[in-house]
Structures are given as structure tokens and as C-alpha cells.
Write an enzyme that holds these catalytic residues in place. Structure first.
Site, PDB file in Angstrom:
ATOM      1  N   ASN A 166       0.834  -1.500   0.094  1.00  0.00           N
ATOM      2  CA  ASN A 166      -0.067   0.064  -0.110  1.00  0.00           C
ATOM      3  C   ASN A 166       0.981   1.136   0.056  1.00  0.00           C
ATOM      4  O   ASN A 166       1.625   1.576   1.015  1.00  0.00           O
ATOM      5  CB  ASN A 166      -0.737   0.075   1.357  1.00  0.00           C
ATOM      6  CG  ASN A 166      -1.545   1.322   1.595  1.00  0.00           C
ATOM      7  OD1 ASN A 166      -1.619   2.081   0.517  1.00  0.00           O
ATOM      8  ND2 ASN A 166      -2.337   1.400   2.549  1.00  0.00           N
ATOM      9  N   LYS A 190       3.025   0.874   3.229  1.00  0.00           N
ATOM     10  CA  LYS A 190       2.728  -0.230   4.150  1.00  0.00           C
ATOM     11  C   LYS A 190       2.896  -1.466   3.366  1.00  0.00           C
ATOM     12  O   LYS A 190       2.090  -1.649   2.360  1.00  0.00           O
ATOM     13  CB  LYS A 190       1.436  -0.012   4.866  1.00  0.00           C
ATOM     14  CG  LYS A 190       1.262   1.260   5.473  1.00  0.00           C
ATOM     15  CD  LYS A 190      -0.105   1.626   5.803  1.00  0.00           C
ATOM     16  CE  LYS A 190      -0.166   3.028   6.461  1.00  0.00           C
ATOM     17  NZ  LYS A 190      -1.590   3.408   6.467  1.00  0.00           N
ATOM     18  N   ARG A 193      -1.502  -1.512  -4.353  1.00  0.00           N
ATOM     19  CA  ARG A 193      -2.615  -0.735  -4.322  1.00  0.00           C
ATOM     20  C   ARG A 193      -2.155   0.372  -5.150  1.00  0.00           C
ATOM     21  O   ARG A 193      -1.022   0.993  -5.429  1.00  0.00           O
ATOM     22  CB  ARG A 193      -2.573  -0.078  -2.884  1.00  0.00           C
ATOM     23  CG  ARG A 193      -3.569   1.148  -3.018  1.00  0.00           C
ATOM     24  CD  ARG A 193      -3.942   1.774  -1.417  1.00  0.00           C
ATOM     25  NE  ARG A 193      -4.597   2.890  -1.712  1.00  0.00           N
ATOM     26  CZ  ARG A 193      -4.259   4.295  -1.218  1.00  0.00           C
ATOM     27  NH1 ARG A 193      -2.888   4.275  -0.694  1.00  0.00           N
ATOM     28  NH2 ARG A 193      -4.883   5.338  -1.337  1.00  0.00           N
ATOM     29  N   ASP A 243      -7.966   2.060  -6.212  1.00  0.00           N
ATOM     30  CA  ASP A 243      -8.864   2.532  -5.269  1.00  0.00           C
ATOM     31  C   ASP A 243     -10.092   3.149  -5.693  1.00  0.00           C
ATOM     32  O   ASP A 243     -10.989   3.692  -5.058  1.00  0.00           O
ATOM     33  CB  ASP A 243      -7.926   4.009  -4.769  1.00  0.00           C
ATOM     34  CG  ASP A 243      -7.372   3.890  -3.458  1.00  0.00           C
ATOM     35  OD1 ASP A 243      -7.149   5.064  -2.832  1.00  0.00           O
ATOM     36  OD2 ASP A 243      -7.208   2.642  -2.998  1.00  0.00           O
ATOM     37  N   SER A 299      -3.242  11.377   4.968  1.00  0.00           N
ATOM     38  CA  SER A 299      -2.664  12.526   4.603  1.00  0.00           C
ATOM     39  C   SER A 299      -3.379  12.662   3.325  1.00  0.00           C
ATOM     40  O   SER A 299      -3.611  14.194   2.919  1.00  0.00           O
ATOM     41  CB  SER A 299      -1.151  12.005   4.007  1.00  0.00           C
ATOM     42  OG  SER A 299      -0.406  11.747   5.276  1.00  0.00           O
ATOM     43  N   GLY A 300      -3.963  11.793   2.720  1.00  0.00           N
ATOM     44  CA  GLY A 300      -5.020  12.262   1.661  1.00  0.00           C
ATOM     45  C   GLY A 300      -6.487  11.841   2.295  1.00  0.00           C
ATOM     46  O   GLY A 300      -6.500  10.731   3.132  1.00  0.00           O
TER      47      GLY A 300
HETATM   48  N1  LIG Z   1      -1.565  10.569  16.658  1.00  0.00           N
HETATM   49  C1  LIG Z   1      -1.968  11.194  15.620  1.00  0.00           C
HETATM   50  N2  LIG Z   1      -2.882  12.154  15.763  1.00  0.00           N
HETATM   51  C2  LIG Z   1      -3.398  12.740  14.529  1.00  0.00           C
HETATM   52  N3  LIG Z   1      -3.001  12.416  13.188  1.00  0.00           N
HETATM   53  C3  LIG Z   1      -1.947  11.511  13.076  1.00  0.00           C
HETATM   54  C4  LIG Z   1      -1.588  10.649  14.464  1.00  0.00           C
HETATM   55  N4  LIG Z   1      -0.524   9.916  13.994  1.00  0.00           N
HETATM   56  C5  LIG Z   1      -0.359  10.065  12.581  1.00  0.00           C
HETATM   57  N5  LIG Z   1      -1.153  10.802  12.102  1.00  0.00           N
HETATM   58  C6  LIG Z   1      -1.606  11.413  10.645  1.00  0.00           C
HETATM   59  O1  LIG Z   1      -2.064  10.244   9.934  1.00  0.00           O
HETATM   60  C7  LIG Z   1      -1.617  10.687   8.568  1.00  0.00           C
HETATM   61  C8  LIG Z   1      -1.323   9.292   7.801  1.00  0.00           C
HETATM   62  O2  LIG Z   1      -2.290   8.618   7.451  1.00  0.00           O
HETATM   63  P1  LIG Z   1      -2.162   7.216   6.992  1.00  0.00           P
HETATM   64  O3  LIG Z   1      -3.795   6.712   6.428  1.00  0.00           O
HETATM   65  O4  LIG Z   1      -1.717   6.154   7.867  1.00  0.00           O
HETATM   66  O5  LIG Z   1      -1.073   7.418   5.758  1.00  0.00           O
HETATM   67  P2  LIG Z   1      -1.485   7.829   4.323  1.00  0.00           P
HETATM   68  O6  LIG Z   1      -1.910   9.080   4.275  1.00  0.00           O
HETATM   69  O7  LIG Z   1       0.040   7.921   3.616  1.00  0.00           O
HETATM   70  O8  LIG Z   1      -2.156   6.710   3.450  1.00  0.00           O
HETATM   71  C9  LIG Z   1      -0.519  11.655   8.663  1.00  0.00           C
HETATM   72  O9  LIG Z   1      -1.075  12.906   8.105  1.00  0.00           O
HETATM   73  C10 LIG Z   1      -0.202  11.941  10.191  1.00  0.00           C
HETATM   74  O10 LIG Z   1       0.040  13.154  10.565  1.00  0.00           O
HETATM   75  C1  LIG Z   2      -6.067   8.710  -2.666  1.00  0.00           C
HETATM   76  C2  LIG Z   2      -5.129   9.152  -1.558  1.00  0.00           C
HETATM   77  O1  LIG Z   2      -5.126  10.134  -1.144  1.00  0.00           O
HETATM   78  O2  LIG Z   2      -4.581   8.110  -0.899  1.00  0.00           O
HETATM   79  P1  LIG Z   2      -3.745   8.359   0.323  1.00  0.00           P
HETATM   80  O3  LIG Z   2      -4.351   8.811   1.510  1.00  0.00           O
HETATM   81  O4  LIG Z   2      -2.853   6.910   0.634  1.00  0.00           O
HETATM   82  O5  LIG Z   2      -2.604   9.440   0.114  1.00  0.00           O
HETATM   83 MG   LIG Z   3      -3.410   5.947   2.510  1.00  0.00          MG
END
Ligand SMILES: Nc1ncnc2c1ncn2[C@@H]1O[C@H](COP(=O)(O)OP(=O)(O)O)[C@@H](O)[C@H]1O
Ligand SMILES: CC(=O)OP(=O)(O)O
Ligand SMILES: [Mg+2]
Length: 412
Positions: A8, A15, A98, A154, A217-218
Site C-alpha cells: 500500500n 505499508k 494498491r 482505489d 494524508s489524503g
Molecule cells: N496521533 C496522531 N494524531 C493525529 N494524526 C496522526 C497521528 N499519527 C499519525 N497521524 C496522521 O496520519 C496521517 C497518515 O495517515 P495514513 O492513512 O496512515 O497514511 P497515508 O496518508 O500515507 O495513507 C498523517 O497525516 C499523520 O500526520
Molecule cells: C487517494 C489518496 O489520497 O490516498 P492516500 O491517503 O493513501 O494518500
Molecule cells: Mg493511505
């Protein structure tokens, strides 16, 4: 026995989980789980778990891209003597990837020459994602000669959106020619969330309707009606809808032309594989709470008294409420639950609290004690007895892909 690698590649993390496929009809069994996060907020952090044993949680240096992160993790998994099922890369039989944008592909696709080139053509529509996912596919094709590479998109989960929701009010001829419509994303996650919440509520998936928030982050919101996607806040690309770590989310389309006169010019960040305009570069990579508050770490934003962080926090709450209200009406109030997921959704208790407090008028009510508890189960209740449930779901895109792969395996 099949050994399934599930990758992912997200906008701030990579991940990777590894599974063995169980007997007919059973979900795959996870052998190990590794992630490298902090890709947009260095230092990059490696976590590595074998079974339920936390093996590593450390900073890693020299990780400059999602591809670097994936290669580092793959090397780790294969060299880990504790995984008896994997003594060499040749033991890996399937690699699930993914891939955020799958265009019109309604389901997963084995990645052959044609699929690879089709996905390359879509790279410009998911500038933060497809290019790095395809680079990882290419690396796996070389590093895992015995593995079948399968793309899980997705966008596929949203192929059930009705015409009036997926169609943009623009010239239909040009829209058709250039495939310009709403696709929606985070669908692998929403498929996992819908199935997990249906199980938790002891309801058939086909009778489960939820408003789900995948906040990473998204970030996106999704209206799921009777187990199928009705609407998603992301659009032609993941830029639309909610703001993200570096993404603006919805803005007036004219804004970018007032932001810079170079909006239509190719971005300096364009590469051979990735042709994006200056406008897309700004809105995808130089906006969001990074631009507002100087950090992509939402944990910092949630806990900081800095007025810029507070504004970024309040903007995200405001935009999320807009989609909850809209989706509540589109579902005609028939909502089994409001579900928080994703790195932020699962960890930012304050954000959940703020949102649920504002949604009391719709029949959701936060239980502060439950909401402050660590999230340990796949689905956990954070609400009081109310008209609708309020839940957190620890979504798992890697498991969802491996499960679909294992089912596919068992039916071939
Ligand atoms: N304890 C926390 N409180 C709030 N946000 C957090 C915490 N730990 C991580 N995050 C946020 O989670 C987001 C990552 O989300 P995730 O779904 O794991 O990854 P991605 O966006 O790469 O798919 C980052 O923006 C990070 O700042
Ligand atoms: C579609 C998308 O924003 O994916 P991610 O949250 O993993 O960046
Ligand atoms: Mg993600």
C-alpha cells in the site's frame, strides 16, 4: 500454499504486509507487517511486526521515495529469519499493489504489458500516487520473478456511483473523449470498512449504509448505500474534496489562475513519466495543512496552540461537516453509522469529538470516555446510545487486497 505480498503505497507512507493463503474460503493469515511512515515529514520511521510481536520501531535514513521504502521493507521481510515460510524472494507467489487510479477498470487486474501501459496513461490523473505505485510494480517484477503482480484500484469500489453523481456538467463529447468524470478513491479502504462495520453491526453488507471518513494524508468521505458506493468526495483525481497534508481539496477552479499566471505551464516537478501543470503541482503538493500550518503531521496540528494549526484543524472540521451533511441527506437519514478511519481518523480523538459534537443535530453523539480510549479492535464504538452509531474502524488496505487475492486464488 500461496505467499501474498500486499503493498500500500500512500502519499505519506508505504505499508507492506505478507500473508499465507489459508484453506478454501478462509481469509489469509498475516505473517508480518511493516511500514515506513513520515515520508512527507522526515525522519522516516520503520515499524515492523511479526505476528503480534513488535520487532522494530526506528528511524530509517536514506529513504527518499516510496520505491526506496518498499525495497527497504522487502529486503527486511526476506532477510527476517523468523519467517519460516519465506526463505527467498522466490517464495512470494503474489504481489498485490494498491494503485490509486484505475480509470474505467471496475475490478482488480493482473498486471501484464497492456495493463501496465494503461496505468502509465493514468499517471497524470493521480500525480502523488500512480507513478510511485508503478515504479514499485516494476521493481517487484524484477525482484520477485516468481510472483504474479495484481493491481487493486482505489477507484473500483466507486464504479457503482449513479450517472448524476459521476457526471460533471461539462461538454459531454469532450468528457467522453477524455474520460472526464468523478472516479472517487480510497475504495479499497471503503470496501474493508463496509464489510467490517456490517460484521460489527451483525447486518448483511447489502443492508448496511454508512458515512465513512478515510482521513489520512489524503482524506475523503464516502456515502455507502446498502453496501455500495453512492458518492465519494474525491473526483477525477484525489485532489477534489477534503484538504490533505499537502493537498488543497475543493477550491474555486478559477482560484489557481489568480494564484499564478504560470498555472497552465508544465510544472518544474514534471518528469518523463509524470506531466503535471504548475496548477496541479501547487494544489497537490504545496497546499493543505502543510501550507497553512507548516507541518504535515496532523498529530502536531491537533495538539498545537499555534493559531495556524488551529485554523488548519478548523478548516478540516468544516469541510468534513459539509460532506457529512450532504451524504446524510443523500442517504435520506438511513445511516447505520458515521465511521472514522485512516491515520487521522483512527488517532485524532479531538477531531472526532469536534465533528461528532457538531453532528448531534443529526442524531450522532460522542461518548468522551470511549472516544479517548486507544483503538484496539478493528471496529470500536465511540458514541453514546443515539439515533445513529459513531464508530472507528482500523482500516487495512493491505488485508483487503490479500483477501480479494486469496478469494481469487481459490476460485481459479
Ligand atoms: N496521533 C496522531 N494524531 C493525529 N494524526 C496522526 C497521528 N499519527 C499519525 N497521524 C496522521 O496520519 C496521517 C497518515 O495517515 P495514513 O492513512 O496512515 O497514511 P497515508 O496518508 O500515507 O495513507 C498523517 O497525516 C499523520 O500526520
Ligand atoms: C487517494 C489518496 O489520497 O490516498 P492516500 O491517503 O493513501 O494518500
Ligand atoms: Mg493511505
Amino acid at each position: 500454499m500461496a505467499i501474498i505480498l500486499s503493498i500500500n503505497s500512500g502519499s505519506s507512507s508505504v505499508k507492506v504486509s505478507i500473508y499465507k493463503s489459508a484453506a478454501q474460503g478462509h481469509p489469509p493469515t498475516q505473517l508480518a507487517d511493516a511500514s515506513i511512515s513520515g515520508l512527507t515529514a522526515p525522519p522516516a520511521q520503520l515499524t515492523y511486526e511479526r505476528g503480534s510481536e513488535k520487532i522494530k520501531n526506528q528511524e530509517v535514513k536514506g529513504i527518499r521515495s516510496n520505491e526506496d521504502a518498499c525495497e527497504y521493507i522487502l529486503d527486511h521481510l526476506v532477510k527476517d529469519g523468523g519467517l519460516s515460510e519465506i526463505t527467498s524472494r522466490d517464495d512470494i507467489t503474489h504481489a498485490c499493489h494498491r494503485v490509486v487510479h484505475g480509470g474505467d477498470y471496475p475490478a482488480a487486474h493482473v498486471i501484464d504489458e497492456d495493463t501496465y501501459h494503461h496505468l502509465q496513461d493514468l499517471t497524470d490523473l493521480a500525480p502523488l500516487h500512480n507513478a510511485s505505485a508503478l515504479a514499485i510494480v516494476e521493481a517487484c517484477m524484477k525482484a520477485l520473478p516468481k510472483a504474479k503482480n495484481i493491481a487493486y484500484f482505489d477507484s473500483s469500489f466507486h464504479s457503482t456511483m449513479p450517472k448524476e453523481i459521476e457526471t460533471y456538467p461539462i461538454d459531454p463529447e469532450i468528457a467522453k473523449k477524455n474520460k472526464l468524470r468523478k472516479y472517487g478513491f480510497h475504495g479499497i479502504s471503503y470496501a474493508f470498512i463496509t464489510r467490517s462495520v456490517a460484521e460489527f453491526l451483525k447486518k448483511p453488507e447489502s443492508e448496511t449504509s454508512i458515512i465513512a471518513l478515510h482521513l489520512g494524508s489524503g482524506a475523503s468521505a464516502c456515502a455507502v448505500k446498502n453496501g455500495q458506493s453512492l458518492d465519494n468526495s474525491m473526483g477525477l483525481t484525489p485532489l477534489a474534496g477534503l484538504p490533505g497534508a499537502t493537498r488543497s481539496g475543493d477550491v474555486d477552479p478559477s482560484l489557481i489562475f489568480h494564484f499564478t499566471h504560470d498555472a497552465g505551464k508544465p510544472s518544474p516537478g514534471s518528469t518523463k513519466e509524470l506531466h503535471i501543470s504548475t496548477a496541479e503541482e501547487i494544489l497537490n503538493k504545496k497546499s493543505g495543512w502543510k501550507a497553512l500550518a507548516g507541518t504535515t503531521d496532523f498529530g502536531t496540528i491537533s495538539s498545537s496552540s499555534d493559531p495556524r494549526c488551529k485554523l488548519a484543524f478548523d478548516i478540516l472540521v468544516d469541510r468534513i461537516l459539509g460532506f457529512i451533511g450532504s451524504y446524510y441527506v443523500k442517504l435520506e437519514g438511513k445511516v447505520d453509522a458515521l465511521v472514522f478511519a485512516g491515520g487521522i481518523g483512527e488517532k485524532a480523538a479531538l477531531l472526532r469529538k469536534r465533528i461528532l459534537e457538531k453532528c448531534k443535530c443529526l442524531g450522532f453523539e460522542v461518548d468522551d470516555e470511549k472516544n479517548d480510549k486507544a483503538i484496539e479492535d478493528v471496529v470500536q464504538d465511540i458514541g453514546k446510545e443515539a439515533r445513529h452509531r459513531s464508530l472507528v474502524c482500523q482500516t487495512d488496505e493491505q488485508f483487503e487486497m490479500a483477501r480479494q487475492c486469496a478469494v481469487g486464488l481459490q476460485t481459479k
